[in-house]
Design an enzyme around this catalytic site. Sequence first.
Site, PDB file in Angstrom:
ATOM      1  N   CYS A  68       0.832  -1.204   0.000  1.00  0.00           N
ATOM      2  CA  CYS A  68       0.000   0.000   0.000  1.00  0.00           C
ATOM      3  C   CYS A  68       0.862   1.248   0.000  1.00  0.00           C
ATOM      4  O   CYS A  68       1.864   1.320   0.717  1.00  0.00           O
ATOM      5  CB  CYS A  68      -0.904  -0.014   1.238  1.00  0.00           C
ATOM      6  SG  CYS A  68      -2.082   1.346   1.316  1.00  0.00           S
ATOM      7  N   HIS A  82      -8.644  -4.114  -2.768  1.00  0.00           N
ATOM      8  CA  HIS A  82      -7.748  -3.315  -1.936  1.00  0.00           C
ATOM      9  C   HIS A  82      -8.247  -1.873  -1.829  1.00  0.00           C
ATOM     10  O   HIS A  82      -8.325  -1.308  -0.727  1.00  0.00           O
ATOM     11  CB  HIS A  82      -6.334  -3.346  -2.538  1.00  0.00           C
ATOM     12  CG  HIS A  82      -5.337  -2.530  -1.786  1.00  0.00           C
ATOM     13  ND1 HIS A  82      -4.329  -3.097  -1.036  1.00  0.00           N
ATOM     14  CD2 HIS A  82      -5.175  -1.189  -1.661  1.00  0.00           C
ATOM     15  CE1 HIS A  82      -3.601  -2.133  -0.480  1.00  0.00           C
ATOM     16  NE2 HIS A  82      -4.099  -0.964  -0.860  1.00  0.00           N
ATOM     17  N   GLU A  83      -8.593  -1.285  -2.974  1.00  0.00           N
ATOM     18  CA  GLU A  83      -9.041   0.112  -2.964  1.00  0.00           C
ATOM     19  C   GLU A  83     -10.411   0.261  -2.305  1.00  0.00           C
ATOM     20  O   GLU A  83     -10.661   1.239  -1.601  1.00  0.00           O
ATOM     21  CB  GLU A  83      -9.067   0.673  -4.392  1.00  0.00           C
ATOM     22  CG  GLU A  83      -7.733   0.616  -5.132  1.00  0.00           C
ATOM     23  CD  GLU A  83      -6.579   1.224  -4.343  1.00  0.00           C
ATOM     24  OE1 GLU A  83      -6.813   2.153  -3.543  1.00  0.00           O
ATOM     25  OE2 GLU A  83      -5.442   0.752  -4.527  1.00  0.00           O
ATOM     26  N   HIS A  92     -10.178   0.643   1.356  1.00  0.00           N
ATOM     27  CA  HIS A  92      -9.842   2.004   1.804  1.00  0.00           C
ATOM     28  C   HIS A  92     -11.105   2.830   2.066  1.00  0.00           C
ATOM     29  O   HIS A  92     -11.139   3.648   2.994  1.00  0.00           O
ATOM     30  CB  HIS A  92      -8.981   2.712   0.757  1.00  0.00           C
ATOM     31  CG  HIS A  92      -7.515   2.433   0.880  1.00  0.00           C
ATOM     32  ND1 HIS A  92      -6.777   2.730   2.011  1.00  0.00           N
ATOM     33  CD2 HIS A  92      -6.646   1.882   0.011  1.00  0.00           C
ATOM     34  CE1 HIS A  92      -5.516   2.385   1.827  1.00  0.00           C
ATOM     35  NE2 HIS A  92      -5.403   1.858   0.619  1.00  0.00           N
TER      36      HIS A  92
END
Length: 215
Positions: free
Chosen positions: A115, A158-159, A162
């Site tokens: 990241c 992954h995004e 966030h």
Amino acid sequence: MIYKVRLYGDPVLKKVSTPVTVFDNKLKQLANDLVETMYHYNGIGLAAPQIGVSKRLFVACEFDQKLREESKEDDENPPQTLEEKRKRWGVIKEHVMINPKISKREGEQRGPDGCLSVPGPLIEDMKRDESLHVRYQNVEGKHHELTATGRFAHVIQHEYDHLEGILFFEKLPKAEKEAFIEENREELLGMQREAKAFLRELKENPEAYKVVESA
């Protein structure tokens, strides 16, 4: 405009992002800034919270995995401009996903995960869903959907995390997460100190979030 990426320890990374409700030129500029910032830091995805904007928006690259791997072998001549990076990395498309909703997940894959907000430490065999279906809006507010598989699906997950205030290593089982934190304790503490220092600087100089005006 290229932004400084917020680091582990910055409270914005722990917040659940709010939906985007206004689709205007400011939003288009934000999306462009995310793309420029992502490439500046040699990333393949970037979420709005990572530049201090707690909105449900991220960019994710769909790319040719073979070309991406080959580009890593030529470290002596790294690409410099956006176009050079797109070509060398085999970028097929940059997807801007606003208010995304993952409606279907299938299978399992394992692969490296890192990241830009936690620079350095990596997890080599992070478990992710092999495929997913995602619905989202573009910068015009129009609704779209797509099915992603493999590495591109990994990037989207992954995004998306966030936007939920979740960093990649926080997805690990408890014992593995504790081991990761212990193994990288000094680096993580350094990031926390840097994050606090940046927030103090930002109070004194609101322009401190900028790196440069453009790529």
